[in-house]
Design a protein around this motif. Structure first.
Motif, short mmCIF file in Angstrom:
data_model
loop_
_atom_site.label_atom_id
_atom_site.label_comp_id
_atom_site.label_asym_id
_atom_site.label_seq_id
_atom_site.Cartn_x
_atom_site.Cartn_y
_atom_site.Cartn_z
N ARG A 163 0.84 -1.21 0.00
CA ARG A 163 0.00 0.00 0.00
C ARG A 163 0.87 1.26 0.00
O ARG A 163 0.58 2.23 -0.70
N LEU A 164 1.93 1.24 0.79
CA LEU A 164 2.84 2.40 0.82
C LEU A 164 3.44 2.65 -0.56
O LEU A 164 3.49 3.80 -1.03
N LEU A 165 3.89 1.59 -1.21
CA LEU A 165 4.54 1.73 -2.51
C LEU A 165 3.54 2.06 -3.62
O LEU A 165 3.89 2.73 -4.59
N LYS A 166 2.31 1.60 -3.48
CA LYS A 166 1.29 1.92 -4.47
C LYS A 166 0.96 3.42 -4.42
O LYS A 166 0.77 4.07 -5.44
N ASP A 167 0.92 3.95 -3.19
CA ASP A 167 0.63 5.39 -3.02
C ASP A 167 1.84 6.26 -3.35
O ASP A 167 1.69 7.36 -3.89
N ARG A 168 3.02 5.76 -3.02
CA ARG A 168 4.25 6.54 -3.25
C ARG A 168 5.32 5.64 -3.87
O ARG A 168 6.21 5.15 -3.18
N PRO A 169 5.27 5.45 -5.17
CA PRO A 169 6.25 4.58 -5.85
C PRO A 169 7.67 5.12 -5.69
O PRO A 169 7.89 6.31 -5.43
N TYR A 170 8.63 4.23 -5.88
CA TYR A 170 10.02 4.66 -5.86
C TYR A 170 10.23 5.75 -6.91
O TYR A 170 9.74 5.64 -8.05
#
Length: 209
Positions: free
Chosen positions: A191-198
């Motif tokens: 969820r963190l990466l979906k909202d804020r991708p690298y």
């Protein structure tokens, strides 16, 4: 909705019962508690995944479609049995095919797998779970997948015996507990990466502009 997909790298190509499938289902059930949908489990040996290190090895290659389905999801459950202390040959082929990600970068230098999470489902009736985890996660990390904390769930039976996970009367409590923590960490990170991708190499992108 966070979506997951599972690869069962059993050597069994048919619908025969697989301990790897059972381990995948244990993880999937725990992921569901975090509103993560398992879209499907692909029995890789049932498909014609050709040898090679490109995303498309030509006529008859089933990998391009499997690759598309993998990258449409946020979490990869990578399931493999242990053979001779190693991941299966089917699992190794999948790892080899994903090597193509290294040359398929976007304008920020990111691989197709960046900002996607991978976890492991490992079974066997010999020792080797730690070795397989180490080899698998090193390869997946090289290929751009993000590995959460406590992200391998495994079961191994007594050496030189024939009991498989699917032969047990019930899944051991420790396996379920491990799957529960794996699911919590994987869902949180996805969820963190979906909202804020690298962000990738933003400096390189700015230079190109």
């Amino acid at each position: 909705m966070i979506k997951a997909i599972a690869l069962n790298c059993s050597l069994k190509a048919g619908s025969e019962a697989s301990s790897t499938d059972l381990m995948i289902s244990v993880i999937a059930n725990e992921l569901a508690r975090h509103k993560v949908e398992l879209t499907e489990t692909i029995r890789v040996a049932a498909h014609s995944v050709l040898p090679g290190v490109k995303s498309d090895e030509g006529e008859g290659d089933a990998w391009p479609e499997i690759r598309r389905r993998i990258l449409a999801c946020d979490i990869l459950i990578f399931g493999t049995p242990i053979w001779l202390g190693q991941m299966s040959s089917v699992a190794k082929r999948v790892i080899e095919r994903m090597d193509a990600f290294l040359s398929e970068t976007d304008e920020h230098g990111r691989y197709p797998s960046f900002s996607k999470v991978a976890v492991a489902a490992i079974v066997g009736n010999e020792d080797g779970a730690h070795s397989v985890t180490a080899d698998l996660f090193q390869a997946l990390n090289d290929e751009g997948w993000t590995i959460p904390a406590a992200s391998a769930c495994y079961w191994v039976g007594e050496a030189m015996q024939s009991t498989d996970l699917k032969d047990l009367d019930s899944v051991p409590d420790k396996v379920t507990q491990t799957a529960r923590m794996l699911a919590s960490n994987a869902a949180h990170l996805a969820r963190l990466l979906k909202d804020r991708p690298y962000p990738g190499d933003e400096a390189e992108h700015a230079k190109d502009e």
